[in-house]
Scaffold this active site. Sequence first.
Site, PDB file in Angstrom:
ATOM      1  N   ARG A 114       0.604  -1.323  -0.023  1.00 62.64           N
ATOM      2  CA  ARG A 114      -0.080  -0.092  -0.102  1.00 62.64           C
ATOM      3  C   ARG A 114       0.923   1.359   0.033  1.00 62.64           C
ATOM      4  NH1 ARG A 114      -5.087  -0.455   4.041  1.00 62.64           N
ATOM      5  NH2 ARG A 114      -3.419  -0.579   5.533  1.00 62.64           N
ATOM      6  N   ASP A 115       2.309   1.274  -0.205  1.00 59.15           N
ATOM      7  CA  ASP A 115       3.060   2.405  -0.210  1.00 59.15           C
ATOM      8  C   ASP A 115       4.112   2.379  -1.213  1.00 59.15           C
ATOM      9  OD1 ASP A 115       3.212   5.236   0.116  1.00 59.15           O
ATOM     10  OD2 ASP A 115       4.350   4.624   2.123  1.00 59.15           O
ATOM     11  N   ILE A 116       3.953   1.465  -2.271  1.00 59.14           N
ATOM     12  CA  ILE A 116       4.853   1.235  -3.105  1.00 59.14           C
ATOM     13  C   ILE A 116       5.138   2.587  -3.878  1.00 59.14           C
ATOM     14  CG2 ILE A 116       5.541   0.182  -5.453  1.00 59.14           C
ATOM     15  CD1 ILE A 116       5.270  -1.832  -3.202  1.00 59.14           C
ATOM     16  N   ASN A 120      10.544   3.976  -1.508  1.00 59.74           N
ATOM     17  CA  ASN A 120      10.291   2.637  -0.467  1.00 59.74           C
ATOM     18  C   ASN A 120      11.133   1.640  -1.230  1.00 59.74           C
ATOM     19  OD1 ASN A 120       9.180   3.781   1.564  1.00 59.74           O
ATOM     20  ND2 ASN A 120       7.215   3.176   1.149  1.00 59.74           N
TER      21      ASN A 120
END
Length: 245
Positions: A114-116, A120
């Site tokens: 959910r935070d690609i 990251n």
Amino acid sequence: CVMKKISTNDSEIKNNVVSDGEIKNNEKCFPQNVVQHEIKIMNLFNNDNIIQLYGYFFHENSYYLILEYGGIDFWEILKGLETEYKEVKTNLKNIFRQMTQAVHICHQEGIMHRDIKLENFVYNPETGIVKLIDFGFATNKKIADKRVGTLIYMAPEIYNVSSSSFYGHNVDIWSLGCVLYTLTLGHPPFHERELKSKNILQGLARVKRTLISKYDDILVDLILNMLTLTNRYTTSKILSHNYFK
């Protein structure tokens, strides 16, 4: 090793949505149960393309995660490290394969990241290894209904989520498409206003025109099958795509 501090002080808890593509510092603020969940998720993995958690401790309302050193994040490379960015462009197929492999492992374990985003993924120029980091927004749910992540990489179904809607693991595929687009062109594909339901088709049409005018059909096909509202590729389909052959 590197150490990441995560505050659990209620007065310091911040909004779950990051408004831009930059990381301001290494300190994050989350409720204690969320940090414990992140630790639990990270302990699932033992893979070259996912950062390893060596240990952690709790002190004065903060968790300190002791992590494997992975290298430089791709946003930093894109924005200021010209030599490294040229290397990334030269080796982009191998780099993006590793990025996709990391997400593939997550999905096999039932984890939605959910935070690609560029920030990251970290890269070690000496080894050529890419690692996925930061599982603060990750969930082991098959479907979710919370608006979390970073806006310029956020799938429309997250951006427009409501009390009567939900989304699944393929939100990470949209974000991977944004990552590949950004590494290829040097800037993200969408503006925030284009993620709104009424504007997304215009944004997708613009992205398609841009890609077709500059790049070969194989790359265009891959990106457009990630940046689509229906029948979005899985990680398995990405990894078997002609782009990597």
